[in-house]
Design a protein around this motif. Sequence first.
Motif, PDB file in Angstrom:
ATOM      1  N   ALA A 111       9.926  35.796 -43.042  1.00  0.00           N
ATOM      2  CA  ALA A 111      10.235  36.238 -44.695  1.00  0.00           C
ATOM      3  C   ALA A 111      11.026  36.060 -45.116  1.00  0.00           C
ATOM      4  N   LEU A 112      11.963  36.276 -44.751  1.00  0.00           N
ATOM      5  CA  LEU A 112      13.606  36.629 -44.849  1.00  0.00           C
ATOM      6  C   LEU A 112      14.128  35.286 -45.334  1.00  0.00           C
ATOM      7  N   PRO A 113      13.830  34.099 -44.457  1.00  0.00           N
ATOM      8  CA  PRO A 113      14.152  33.150 -44.292  1.00  0.00           C
ATOM      9  C   PRO A 113      14.066  32.412 -45.989  1.00  0.00           C
ATOM     10  N   TYR A 114      11.955  32.617 -46.357  1.00  0.00           N
ATOM     11  CA  TYR A 114      11.775  31.927 -46.947  1.00  0.00           C
ATOM     12  C   TYR A 114      12.181  32.161 -48.239  1.00  0.00           C
ATOM     13  N   ILE A 115      12.494  33.991 -48.964  1.00  0.00           N
ATOM     14  CA  ILE A 115      12.993  33.715 -49.745  1.00  0.00           C
ATOM     15  C   ILE A 115      14.009  33.046 -49.829  1.00  0.00           C
ATOM     16  N   VAL A 116      15.274  33.146 -49.113  1.00  0.00           N
ATOM     17  CA  VAL A 116      16.119  32.198 -48.870  1.00  0.00           C
ATOM     18  C   VAL A 116      16.038  31.507 -49.506  1.00  0.00           C
ATOM     19  N   PHE A 117      15.428  30.570 -48.550  1.00  0.00           N
ATOM     20  CA  PHE A 117      15.524  28.876 -48.726  1.00  0.00           C
ATOM     21  C   PHE A 117      14.203  28.429 -49.989  1.00  0.00           C
ATOM     22  N   GLU A 118      12.951  28.808 -50.349  1.00  0.00           N
ATOM     23  CA  GLU A 118      12.899  29.159 -51.493  1.00  0.00           C
ATOM     24  C   GLU A 118      13.014  29.181 -52.694  1.00  0.00           C
ATOM     25  N   THR A 119      14.069  29.801 -53.192  1.00  0.00           N
ATOM     26  CA  THR A 119      15.096  29.812 -53.636  1.00  0.00           C
ATOM     27  C   THR A 119      15.822  29.027 -53.881  1.00  0.00           C
ATOM     28  N   ALA A 120      16.692  28.445 -52.382  1.00  0.00           N
ATOM     29  CA  ALA A 120      18.414  27.896 -52.520  1.00  0.00           C
ATOM     30  C   ALA A 120      17.764  26.118 -52.993  1.00  0.00           C
ATOM     31  N   TYR A 121      16.307  25.845 -52.490  1.00  0.00           N
ATOM     32  CA  TYR A 121      16.320  24.925 -52.834  1.00  0.00           C
ATOM     33  C   TYR A 121      15.567  24.773 -54.019  1.00  0.00           C
ATOM     34  N   PRO A 122      15.002  25.290 -55.031  1.00  0.00           N
ATOM     35  CA  PRO A 122      14.858  24.661 -56.343  1.00  0.00           C
ATOM     36  C   PRO A 122      16.297  24.838 -56.503  1.00  0.00           C
ATOM     37  N   LEU A 123      17.309  25.805 -56.562  1.00  0.00           N
ATOM     38  CA  LEU A 123      18.695  26.009 -57.418  1.00  0.00           C
ATOM     39  C   LEU A 123      19.166  24.961 -56.662  1.00  0.00           C
ATOM     40  N   LEU A 144       9.471  22.083 -48.341  1.00  0.00           N
ATOM     41  CA  LEU A 144       9.350  22.125 -46.918  1.00  0.00           C
ATOM     42  C   LEU A 144       9.024  23.566 -46.279  1.00  0.00           C
ATOM     43  N   THR A 145       9.397  24.774 -47.614  1.00  0.00           N
ATOM     44  CA  THR A 145       9.244  26.074 -47.239  1.00  0.00           C
ATOM     45  C   THR A 145       8.125  26.691 -46.695  1.00  0.00           C
ATOM     46  N   TRP A 146       6.507  25.637 -46.825  1.00  0.00           N
ATOM     47  CA  TRP A 146       5.327  26.024 -47.325  1.00  0.00           C
ATOM     48  C   TRP A 146       5.371  26.325 -45.157  1.00  0.00           C
ATOM     49  N   PHE A 147       5.949  25.854 -44.735  1.00  0.00           N
ATOM     50  CA  PHE A 147       5.452  26.604 -43.065  1.00  0.00           C
ATOM     51  C   PHE A 147       5.773  27.784 -42.651  1.00  0.00           C
ATOM     52  N   LEU A 148       7.340  28.222 -43.362  1.00  0.00           N
ATOM     53  CA  LEU A 148       7.525  29.644 -42.857  1.00  0.00           C
ATOM     54  C   LEU A 148       6.365  30.992 -43.621  1.00  0.00           C
ATOM     55  N   CYS A 149       5.402  30.332 -45.137  1.00  0.00           N
ATOM     56  CA  CYS A 149       4.733  31.214 -45.721  1.00  0.00           C
ATOM     57  C   CYS A 149       3.676  30.700 -44.867  1.00  0.00           C
ATOM     58  N   ALA A 150       3.067  29.975 -44.751  1.00  0.00           N
ATOM     59  CA  ALA A 150       1.507  29.307 -43.385  1.00  0.00           C
ATOM     60  C   ALA A 150       2.623  30.852 -41.700  1.00  0.00           C
ATOM     61  N   LEU A 151       3.169  30.493 -41.165  1.00  0.00           N
ATOM     62  CA  LEU A 151       3.341  31.199 -40.057  1.00  0.00           C
ATOM     63  C   LEU A 151       3.300  32.193 -40.686  1.00  0.00           C
TER      64      LEU A 151
END
Length: 387
Positions: A111-123, A144-151
């Motif tokens: 969950a935390l890597p998803y939040i971090v990278f889901e923010t980092a890629y758009p920035l 590519l962050t969809w995989f963390l969300c799905a997992l």
Amino acid sequence: MFDAASSPGQNRRSLPPAQSPRDAVPDARTPQARPGKQRDAFFDNAKYLAIVLVAVGHAWEPLKGDSRALQGAYMVVYAFHMPAFIIISGYFSRSFDMRPDRLKRLLTGVALPYIVFETAYPLFKRYVDHSPDQEISLLDPWYLTWFLCALFIWRLTTPIWKAIRRPLPVAFAIAMLATVSPSIGDDLDLQRVLQFLPYFVLGLCMKPEHFQLVRRRSVRIAAVPVFAAALAFGWWAVPRMNAAWFYHRDSAQELGVPWWCGPLMVLAMFGCSLLLTACFFALVPGRRTWFTALGAGTLYGYLLHGFVVKFADYQGWMDHGWLHRPAGEVLVSVLAGGAVTLLCTRPVQRVFRFVVEPRMDWAFRGESAGAMREGGARERGRDKVPV
């Protein structure tokens, strides 16, 4: 898995029992081998080779429009590289339950890597690609962050799949219904979550002997002509098939076909993907190789290689005409594979561990942190995200 260096029937070892959940995001949080706890080389090899294919596939995207052969190879790669990851993820999630230490690992490792990278890629896109209007949304996975969300969702539902009598048919029914439900929308990439669900549930249902079946010499030999036939079929299918089917992110209606095509494609795609995934596993070496240790860092490669690919795209490097020729396509493939290999190494892991594998004991109740430490001492080397 069959060791290529051994003769038939010799030096074959059974796979160890499934470890706890974290041995499977393209390897999110797979620990380093510890004394007394030997990692299985086959799974590390499979994860590394699959992450290379992921990076190469992403690097091909700006180039494939000019080459029918490259488009065919792209379709073949996309038919099995994520299914392979997801099956491994499901296999190593078999012991997941709602124990506090495992929930904490799920939160800090997924969950935390998803939040971090889901923010980092758009920035990253906003400032590097000069796109100030690029939105940041934790509800709409980007790239590519969809995989963390799905997992995260799949793993939370693991106790349900372990409790019901026929989990795989139920997962198929859900995936089929998703393909005829355009109203699901893009929130949390639920189309992908649901359409890829059968692969995760299949992994949950698998046992060590199932992997041994595809590691036999006969399967390994047969895998070569199967891949050759798949590449030929992919070349033939380029003008006849919408490659978006391989992404599993749209309903049948959104792809412009009758609704009943969706359920049929779920079954057809699963059959093709499972065949190619079995062939991929058959060709993965079971012995330790120079890249085996890199299998422990594939989550780093997965999450970070996108910045390299996107930077090259934003800078217009992929627009050079010579890169769209066969020699250029080979060069791009080699560079993508080399880049993701470097991103899986230990120095990179040490630098980015604070966002990919944070401990965060301070954020949890005392009993949860204590259970985490106790569970970690008892199960060191297990319960990792299996990318």
